[in-house]
Every structure is written in structure tokens, then in C-alpha cells.
Design an enzyme around this catalytic site. Structure first.
Site, short mmCIF file in Angstrom:
data_model
loop_
_atom_site.label_atom_id
_atom_site.label_comp_id
_atom_site.label_asym_id
_atom_site.label_seq_id
_atom_site.Cartn_x
_atom_site.Cartn_y
_atom_site.Cartn_z
CG ASP A 1 -1.67 -1.28 1.44
OD1 ASP A 1 -2.04 -1.91 0.43
OD2 ASP A 1 -1.87 -1.67 2.61
CD GLU B 1 -8.85 -3.28 -0.47
OE1 GLU B 1 -9.64 -3.45 0.49
OE2 GLU B 1 -7.86 -4.00 -0.65
#
Length: 533
Positions: free
Chosen positions: A63, A231
Site C-alpha cells: 500500500d 478499496e
């Protein structure tokens, strides 16, 4: 098992697949009319593609996010259950990065206990740098918090959680709307309860430390390829549109199905239209499950810094930080180069990484379990690690950079360790799962710790030596061979190669490092070296 390892967190980032869930009729999503491929594929720019050798962030950097401050780019990434929390890296070209510290270098924020995910670093128009991050609230669920600093390198002041919905809130992303008003985007973690996963937007206060007004749903998982979630939103403005890059489907582990899509809107609050050619970034023969990153422009080129698994290492090294270039097509949509995949050219891991423990502080690449920071000190070129009896003992680890490597260390005066205390070298998944070669009590032991259950795989008498060299060799990410040597030249294996396939947690790679376990005493190490193959 502890609550933190229950089914609910496992689905939080899409590890477990489920059937796609459709949005209600009022959800503000449009599907773009079908385009001819020739028109969609025509790039708007003729700039030559950038040569990129990935990973640009070698090791476990899930991420990743990036922001620009002057001529320098700053990045951070998920640390999950390893401390210190959220690395701070800088670069001038997006490809060569140096680790300079952490957002929370000491103690974690008081309101959170674990699962430190998805930090989004953002240098705001007000001159401050913010990190919007996800963490598990003590006694609660996943929430999005924020910390700020006057300089990107810190120090950072934590301001606590901004939003924590009953099903969990993750992946915060700040962006100004078309009027310059700051907003926070985030994902409602509905997949943890077999529900849809809306992407929400809500206005931020002027100081970016709380949400004001009402939240608005932008879109949710509706397409078959998105599986049970969308997401990791990242928004840029281009050609009169807001473009949101987002990840979908299963993020992690050998069965991952992650990929990247894009949607656009004239106004931040919508209506949003998803690109009918999604997903736009998918796996290739070198990189698997690319997704969850930040789009960024440099010198007229557009890139996304995101994570992916490297083929051949998969979850053992973890999700590494990679850079993929895209262009804008004549139809106004982004298109990734390299056949919609991350550049295949691979950068080799550094041949040797060594730590002489010269001090005055432990290097920033060392990590520890975020809930159980050990006591350690550097003195006279040695690392002193204080033993602890609970869980896996005191543990210090470094991310691995390749699937095949050799790690060595030197344990000083092992015969002097107090009764019941052992110390040595280990491959670490988490405090409940490890393989370790430890010395103490007059013997050497190869110990497997699996789901907190101990099993001695092999043992031998402790050699009479003032210093004992210990070694672990990993072949392909899951086959660990341990050996010892009184002189560092002639090595004696201890036991057969051990299967480490159980080591990596679902969202992390394996660390290799040092351990000291027992009722008391201090283990002294003089050197640690990691040689990558």
C-alpha cells in the site's frame, strides 16, 4: 486464537473471495458506453516510456503512497503488525529511495493497537504534511486516523481517529474538491461482514483533524472483476476530470486476485463512471496482483507507485513497492504501458546488507512486533538484546529482499546466558510463528514455533567458544537450513532443512533477525549480515 487473528480481519483487505455484491439503484455510478479499442488505445502523449527496474521499494512495502515536496518525493507504506510504524522514504526520481525514519518511530498511537495499514502521505496546500492511516482501535474496529508534521521527515503529531464505522473504515485519501475544499475519501470495510464496500467522501476541517458535514457515497463494488470489494482510492485531476484509481478483489497471499481499475467524474462528489475497460493494471509473468498505490506525475510522465508480489517470492518477501507508467489516451482514460502490467525489468536485491551495530542508534531497517517492543541497546559495536519470557521472547527482524538468501550473526559468550535463557538467529513470521536456532543451557536447539506451539527439531551440545557464529539459509522462500560455527569458516548443520511455509501471515512477508527468550539476562550480538541470491 486472539481476536486480531479472527476471520473478520482476514477478509478486511480481500484475502477471502466472495461473490460480487451489487449497488442499490440510487448508487451514483454510471457505466461508460463501449469504445472501439483503436480509439481507446491511442495515447495522447508521444513521450518515450521511462526505463524502470522494479522493485523500486525492495522488501515488504504494501500500500505505498507518495507526495511531492519541492524537488523531493516522499513515500510511506503499510507496516501492519511490525514496528516502528510507517516508514518515511525520500527520492528525487521515484526510483531510488532512501529510508530516513518513521512516522511513529517509538510508541504507536495510544488509540490503536495493531493493523497499521495504508498510510497516505500528503503535502497539503497549507504547507503541512499529513499522513492519513488505518489502524485497529483498542476495543473497537478498524478506523482512519491522521497525523501531521511541519516537515515531511517529522516529527509527527497524532490527532487520533477521524472515522470508524461499525464494519470498519480503511484506506483514507485526502483530496480537494473542484472548489478547493478538502475532503477525505475512504472505504467502508463491508466485505468483513459480507456486505458491499462503498467508497465515501466527507469534508475535512480546515486543520484536517476532523470530518464535518455529511458523507457521500461515490461508488461501490458492482463489476464482476471487482469481486467482493473496491478499496485503496487515489485521485488525480486531468483534463477537466477527477480520476480515481482503485484496487479490487483479493489482495494477499498465493491465491490473490488483486488488480487496478479507474473511474472518473467532473465533480468530486459525482456522478462517477467506471471505465468499461477495467481492470487497467493486471498481473504479468514477473509481477502478480498489482494494486493499492498513488498516482503521481513527474516531468510530463505519469506513474503509479503501488505494490505487487514478485513471481518466485510471493508472500515470503511480501508485497513490494513497484512503479508502473501510464499515458492518457485520446478518449481521456489512463492506459498502463507494458501490456497493462508493471514493467518486467527486475532490479536485483543488494548483494550484501550488513550491520556492525556501530550506533549510536539501531538502523531504521530493523523492526519488532508492534505490540511487544523489545529492550535493546548499542554498546561498543555490539547489540544488547534483553530477553523476555512471554510469547516469542524479544524479537528484532529485518525485511527479506529476495526469496533465497543467507543471514548470519555472531552471538558473544553464549555460555554466560542465565539459566532458562536462550538467544540466536531466526526466521520470523510473527510472535506466534518462527523458526530459530538458539544457544543456551549448554546446548544448541533448532526450534519451530507454530501457532504458539513449540517443537524442537534438532539439538546439539553447545561448543566451548567465546563467540558462536549462527547462520540461516533460505532457499525459495520456504526451505530453511540452519548451521553454526565457532570460527565463522567451518559450518556444522543442525538438523535437516525445515519447512517454513507456515511462516508468513496473510498480509506480511517473513523477517529474518535476532531473538532472546527467557526469564532474564541480555544477549550480545556483534554483527548481522544478509546476503541475497
Amino acid at each position: 486464537m486472539p481476536t486480531r487473528f479472527s476471520f473478520r480481519p482476514l477478509v478486511a483487505l480481500g484475502l477471502l473471495a466472495a461473490a460480487p455484491l451489487l449497488a442499490p439503484a440510487q448508487a451514483p455510478v454510471k457505466v461508460k458506453a463501449k469504445l472501439k479499442r483503436s480509439a481507446a488505445a491511442a495515447p495522447r502523449t508521444a513521450l518515450a516510456p521511462t526505463p524502470i527496474a522494479n522493485p523500486v521499494l525492495a522488501g515488504d512495502y504494501p500500500d505505498p503512497s507518495v507526495t511531492r515536496v519541492g524537488d523531493t518525493y516522499w513515500a510511506t507504506a503499510t507496516t501492519s503488525n511490525w514496528g516502528p510504524t510507517f516508514p518515511l522514504l525520500k527520492s528525487t526520481d521515484l526510483q531510488h529511495w532512501s529510508l530516513v525514519g518513521h512516522v511513529f518511530p517509538g510508541e504507536r498511537p495510544a488509540w490503536a493497537d495493531y493493523y497499521f495499514w495504508a498510510p497516505e502521505i500528503n503535502h497539503d496546500a497549507n504547507g503541512k504534511t499529513y499522513v492519513f492511516y488505518t489502524a485497529h482501535q483498542r476495543g473497537g474496529n478498524l478506523a482512519v486516523g491522521v497525523a501531521s508534521a511541519d516537515r515531511p521527515e517529522g516529527p509527527y503529531t497524532d490527532h487520533g481517529p477521524l472515522v470508524g464505522q461499525p464494519d470498519g473504515s480503511i484506506d483514507g485519501f485526502p483530496v480537494p474538491d473542484e472548489n478547493g475544499q478538502p475532503y477525505l475519501l475512504w472505504k467502508e470495510d463491508g466485505n468483513s461482514q459480507n456486505k458491499p464496500t462503498p467508497i465515501w467522501a466527507q469534508r475535512l476541517s480546515a486543520d484536517r483533524t476532523k470530518l464535518v458535514g455529511e458523507k457521500t457515497e461515490l461508488f461501490r463494488n458492482t463489476a464482476a472483476w471487482e469481486g467482493n470489494l473496491v478499496e485503496g482510492p487515489s485521485v488525480v485531476r486531468h483534463g477537466g476530470y477527477f480520476y480515481m484509481f482503485y484496487a479490487a478483489n483479493g489482495c494477499c497471499g498465493p491465491g490473490c486476485t488483486y488488480a487496478t481499475g479507474v473511474a472518473r467524474a467532473k465533480n468530486l462528489l459525482g456522478p462517477w463512471e467506471k471505465y468499461e475497460r477495467n481492470p487497467i493494471l493486471t498481473k504479468n509473468d514477473t509481477w502478480t496482483c498489482p494494486g493499492h498505490g498513488t498516482a503521481v506525475e513527474r516531468n510530463g510522465h505519469w506513474y503509479m507507485l503501488h505494490h505487487a508480489y514478485q513471481t518466485g517470492s510471493m508472500q515470503y518477501v511480501g508485497r513490494q513497492g513497484v512503479l508502473s507508467e501510464f499515458v492518457w489516451t485520446a478518449s481521456g482514460w489512463p492506459e498502463f504501458l507494458n501490456d497493462h502490467g508493471t514493467p518486467r525489468a527486475a532490479a536485483p536485491a543488494p548483494a550484501v546488507v550488513a550491520d556492525e551495530f556501530a550506533g549510536p542508534a539501531l538502523g531504521p531497517t530493523w523492526e519488532w512486533p508492534v505490540e511487544d517492543k523489545p529492550q535493546f541497546a548499542l554498546q561498543s559495536g555490539n547489540l544488547q538484546l534483553t530477553a523476555r519470557p512471554d510469547k516469542g521472547g524479544a524479537e528484532l527482524g529485518r525485511p527479506t529482499l529476495a526469496a533465497t538468501y543467507t543471514a548470519t550473526t555472531t552471538l558473544l559468550d553464549p555460555a554466560a546466558l542465565p539459566a532458562g535463557t536462550v538467544a540466536g538467529i531466526a526466521a520470523l513470521g510473527d510472535p506466534a510463528n518462527s523458526l530459530r536456532l538458539v544457544a543456551g543451557g549448554g546446548k544448541l536447539q533448532l526450534v519451530e514455533r507454530r501457532d504458539n506451539k513449540l517443537r524442537t527439531l534438532a539439538e546439539a551440545p553447545l561448543p566451548a567458544a567465546a563467540a558462536l557464529h549462527l547462520r540461516v539459509q533460505d532457499a525459495g522462500g520456504s526451505h530453511y537450513a540452519f548451521a553454526y560455527s565457532p570460527d565463522g569458516r567451518s559450518w556444522t548443520p543442525l538438523g535437516p532443512a525445515a519447512d517454513g511455509g507456515f511462516l508468513p501471515p496473510w498480509d506480511r512477508g517473513v523477517r529474518v533477525g535476532l531473538v532472546a527468550q527467557g526469564p532474564g539476562g541480555t544477549a550480545t550480538f556483534s554483527r548481522f549480515e544478509l546476503t541475497n541470491k
